[in-house]
Design a protein around this motif. Structure first.
Motif, PDB file in Angstrom:
ATOM      1  N   ARG A   1      36.882  11.293  45.870  1.00  0.00           N
ATOM      2  CA  ARG A   1      37.166  12.630  46.348  1.00  0.00           C
ATOM      3  C   ARG A   1      36.164  13.055  47.428  1.00  0.00           C
ATOM      4  O   ARG A   1      36.502  13.689  48.420  1.00  0.00           O
TER       5      ARG A   1
ATOM      6  N   MET B   1      36.762  25.268  48.653  1.00  0.00           N
ATOM      7  CA  MET B   1      36.867  25.448  47.207  1.00  0.00           C
ATOM      8  C   MET B   1      38.268  25.909  46.815  1.00  0.00           C
ATOM      9  O   MET B   1      38.863  25.391  45.873  1.00  0.00           O
ATOM     10  N   ILE B   2      38.784  26.896  47.551  1.00  0.00           N
ATOM     11  CA  ILE B   2      40.128  27.404  47.236  1.00  0.00           C
ATOM     12  C   ILE B   2      41.162  26.308  47.452  1.00  0.00           C
ATOM     13  O   ILE B   2      42.094  26.144  46.670  1.00  0.00           O
TER      14      ILE B   2
ATOM     15  N   ALA C   1      40.850  23.222  47.040  1.00  0.00           N
ATOM     16  CA  ALA C   1      40.805  22.192  45.994  1.00  0.00           C
ATOM     17  C   ALA C   1      41.500  22.634  44.712  1.00  0.00           C
ATOM     18  O   ALA C   1      41.741  21.834  43.812  1.00  0.00           O
ATOM     19  N   VAL C   2      41.803  23.948  44.619  1.00  0.00           N
ATOM     20  CA  VAL C   2      42.470  24.451  43.414  1.00  0.00           C
ATOM     21  C   VAL C   2      43.933  24.036  43.441  1.00  0.00           C
ATOM     22  O   VAL C   2      44.614  24.230  44.439  1.00  0.00           O
ATOM     23  N   THR C   3      44.395  23.438  42.338  1.00  0.00           N
ATOM     24  CA  THR C   3      45.784  22.982  42.315  1.00  0.00           C
ATOM     25  C   THR C   3      46.669  23.906  41.490  1.00  0.00           C
ATOM     26  O   THR C   3      47.883  23.813  41.549  1.00  0.00           O
ATOM     27  N   THR C   4      46.048  24.813  40.711  1.00  0.00           N
ATOM     28  CA  THR C   4      46.839  25.749  39.912  1.00  0.00           C
ATOM     29  C   THR C   4      47.249  26.922  40.796  1.00  0.00           C
ATOM     30  O   THR C   4      46.390  27.673  41.250  1.00  0.00           O
TER      31      THR C   4
ATOM     32  N   TYR D   1      46.108  30.632  39.953  1.00  0.00           N
ATOM     33  CA  TYR D   1      44.655  30.804  40.029  1.00  0.00           C
ATOM     34  C   TYR D   1      44.221  30.944  41.485  1.00  0.00           C
ATOM     35  O   TYR D   1      43.439  31.820  41.845  1.00  0.00           O
TER      36      TYR D   1
ATOM     37  N   VAL E   1      42.363  34.241  43.184  1.00  0.00           N
ATOM     38  CA  VAL E   1      41.072  34.129  43.874  1.00  0.00           C
ATOM     39  C   VAL E   1      41.196  34.621  45.309  1.00  0.00           C
ATOM     40  O   VAL E   1      40.365  35.393  45.800  1.00  0.00           O
ATOM     41  N   GLN E   2      42.273  34.209  45.984  1.00  0.00           N
ATOM     42  CA  GLN E   2      42.472  34.643  47.369  1.00  0.00           C
ATOM     43  C   GLN E   2      42.609  36.153  47.469  1.00  0.00           C
ATOM     44  O   GLN E   2      41.935  36.808  48.257  1.00  0.00           O
ATOM     45  N   THR E   3      43.496  36.708  46.642  1.00  0.00           N
ATOM     46  CA  THR E   3      43.754  38.146  46.662  1.00  0.00           C
ATOM     47  C   THR E   3      42.476  38.939  46.476  1.00  0.00           C
ATOM     48  O   THR E   3      42.200  39.890  47.191  1.00  0.00           O
TER      49      THR E   3
ATOM     50  N   LEU F   1      34.088  28.481  50.993  1.00  0.00           N
ATOM     51  CA  LEU F   1      35.091  29.151  50.152  1.00  0.00           C
ATOM     52  C   LEU F   1      36.478  28.550  50.363  1.00  0.00           C
ATOM     53  O   LEU F   1      37.211  28.294  49.397  1.00  0.00           O
TER      54      LEU F   1
ATOM     55  N   LYS G   1      46.021  31.988  43.933  1.00  0.00           N
ATOM     56  CA  LYS G   1      46.493  33.254  44.471  1.00  0.00           C
ATOM     57  C   LYS G   1      45.563  34.402  44.072  1.00  0.00           C
ATOM     58  O   LYS G   1      45.230  35.264  44.894  1.00  0.00           O
TER      59      LYS G   1
END
Lengths: 318, 298
Positions: free
Chosen positions: A218, A112-113, A115-118, A121, A125-127, A109, A123
């Motif tokens: 990558r 995956m989080i 790798a998110v650059t937005t 988004y 997912v984390q929340t 997880l 924030k």
């Protein structure tokens, strides 16, 4: 002024005798009184209470601490009982399963989080993924019941609509263990990922820049920069989790056991057994002996694993 | 040469895009796993039982009603009592825990305090060895006579060595100059602690208070051991009671006039969860630091 200051300083530095330092800090000791009192009342006296494990305490006993001494009879009884091997196995087996799945899931997880650059988004997912950690098992159990029950459960409806057979996984002997592991991972995965996210953010971005310039894909970056970067953290988390292997969860297990005797036998651990047999069955002395066994071996495990984790850079909380 | 490299780069970023999209979609599905159960819970709590029976459980109730909440919070409802006890227990635990924890953490952050090391060894020992469930239960109920008193739950969970050490580490990182100046000016150490150190320690106090409060709000084991659901119900005892009664013997409610049991159950879940969700933004602000004080190097 200068003279006075020097005099004061030398007076301060002269206070080196024990009595002097004790007197100097008398107010600090005053502050400690509530804490010391707590330790006496809720640690030392209950700790002394383990004498119950070596005595024969019954409901009729007038005093907690002074009953007939029976030596190691309670221990002998517990170790010879078939319950003992069963709950020892249950506790270790459940801990190992939770350890393995609870180990990899947060790492994946976090990767995956990461790798998110937005920003927004990431924030969200984390929340969302942290939230279950802050809800009690009773709440989680209630939610699970409404989703999975055999009568009006959401999954029952979906399966029926599709024409499939449905059995409630929370009351079926074949799936309860998997369900306990999955629900524990579901509850804790987001929160456990935080430590890896912090570790990931500590990796020098220049390494990635350099790798990109060198044409690393990558996948190669993940394999050669990210994974080595978080490996020490992974090792420490894994080692420390071994330390808790004898400490089975009470709330989750006890809730999901419900009234199903077969499931109870499959999942009974030290905590639920002590509650059921010790408190509800009044076998105080025997379950105290069991508790002493668990505490001694649990403590040895924790000390050993902490030492081991220290070799991987774990500073402990000291 | 340059062209070839450029081409390679573009190709790679196309692959990256696919990985990114897959990652985003997977995370979206994963987020649904965390959110959807609660959407259902809220939906059921506002749904009429007829609608649940007819249409099944839906994301949005087919027939809206607040009957479940009205029933739950009607006059003399057990949940009001449970709310009262839970709030009382949570507030008292948090306050007492700060008092005990701070009172130990500050002196123990002073390196020249005599017997500091000895006491810290004892603290470590106490983290490893305690009386355990049965002796603690017997001492609290038989010796201190706290059975069915909320003080049993409050006092047994009002201190954690872990929190104390976290706080101690915070105190020892504070600059000592001001404290020393105040000491020379004649202020005693209690005054320094209250008027200089505590105002500087707001972040750690907020973090630990929130964690203690949420932990106690969620505490089910403590009340299960020491409290009687009928005399001093807490929210968790109440919720567990209402869920398991429907699991075991079907509905405890009279079907002719009582509101739908399932919606009442889920309304209870919402009522128990709502305060946590309300403090959640604050928790989130602080907890990253709370977890990381463990000292793991990245």
């Amino acid at each position: 002024m200068n003279v006075g200051e020097t005099a004061l300083k030398s007076r301060e530095s002269r206070v080196k005798t024990l009595w002097g330092r004790l007197k100097r800090h008398k107010y600090l000791y005053l502050l400690m009184i509530p804490g010391v009192l707590w330790y006496v009342l809720f640690h030392l006296i209950p700790l002394y209470g383990i004498v119950i494990g070596f005595q024969n305490y019954t409901l009729a006993s007038e005093s907690i601490f002074s009953n007939e001494w029976v030596g190691f009879d309670n221990f002998r009884y517990i170790f010879e009982s078939p319950d003992f091997t069963q709950i020892l196995w249950n506790t270790v087996y459940m801990s190992l399963l939770k350890m393995v799945f609870g180990f990899f899931a947060p790492i994946i997880l976090a990767l995956m989080i990461n790798a998110v650059t937005t920003g927004w988004y990431k924030k969200i997912v984390q929340t969302v993924s942290y939230l279950p950690n802050f809800l009690s098992w009773v709440i989680v159990f209630s939610v699970v019941d409404v989703l999975f029950n055999n009568y009006t459960g959401v999954f029952k409806q979906i399966f029926t609509a599709l024409g499939w057979d449905y059995t409630d996984p929370t009351t079926s002997e074949s799936s309860i263990i998997a369900f306990l592991v999955i629900s524990a991972v579901w509850k804790g995965v987001g929160y456990s990922a935080i430590i890896y996210l912090a570790s990931l953010s500590g990796i020098d971005p220049q390494l990635y820049e350099a790798a990109k310039v060198d044409g690393a894909s990558r996948w190669e970056q993940l394999l050669h920069i990210t994974v080595p970067g978080i490996l020490p953290t992974c090792a420490i988390v894994l080692i420390l989790s071994v330390g808790g292997i004898l400490g089975g969860d009470f709330e989750q297990i006890f809730l999901f056991q419900g009234d199903n005797v077969i499931i109870r036998d499959m999942t009974e651990n030290f905590a639920t057994y002590s509650y059921r047999v010790g408190l509800q069955g009044f076998q105080y002395s025997k379950t105290t002996a069991l508790g002493i066994f668990q505490s001694v071996f649990g403590a040895i495990l924790i000390v050993v694993t902490n030492k081991l984790a220290g070799k991987f850079g774990y500073e402990g909380i000291w | 040469m340059v062209k070839a490299k450029k081409g390679y780069r573009i190709k790679r970023s196309a692959g990256d895009k696919i990985v990114d999209v897959v990652n985003y979609v997977l995370l979206f599905l994963l987020s649904l796993c965390f959110v959807l159960p609660f959407v259902y819970v809220i939906s059921i709590s506002f749904s009429t039982e007829d609608a649940i029976g007819l249409y099944g459980i839906t994301f949005v109730p087919r027939e809206w009603t607040v009957e479940a909440y009205a029933y739950l919070f009607s006059e003399g409802g057990v949940i009001i009592k449970a709310y009262g006890y839970t709030v009382l227990i949570t507030v008292l635990t948090t306050v007492i825990s700060l008092f005990i924890t701070g009172g130990l953490a500050y002196p123990l952050s002073k390196i020249d305090l005599p017997f500091r090391k000895t006491f810290m060894y004892y603290v470590l020992f106490a983290m490893l060895f305690g009386g355990g469930m049965i002796p603690t239960y017997l001492v609290v109920t038989k010796l201190y006579m706290l059975k069915n008193s909320i003080w049993s739950v409050i006092l047994t969970s009002s201190y954690s060595a872990w929190n104390m050490i976290v706080m101690k580490n915070f105190f020892s990182r504070l600059p000592h100059d001001i404290e020393e100046a105040a000491l020379i000016d004649g202020a005693n150490e209690i005054r320094i602690f209250i008027s200089i150190v505590l105002p500087l320690s707001k972040p750690i106090i907020a973090t630990l208070s929130l964690f203690v409060a949420v932990g106690q709000w969620n505490n089910w084991f403590g009340p299960l051991l020491y409290l009687d659901n009928r005399v001093t119900p807490t929210l968790m005892l109440f919720l567990r009671g209402i869920i398991s009664s429907s699991l075991n013997i079907g509905s405890q409610f009279d079907s002719s006039e009582a509101p739908p049991p399932q919606s009442v159950q889920m309304a209870t879940v919402v009522a128990c969860t709502l305060p946590i969700v309300c403090v959640y933004p604050f928790l989130q602000k602080y907890f990253a630091s709370g977890v990381l004080v463990g000292g793991v190097k990245g």
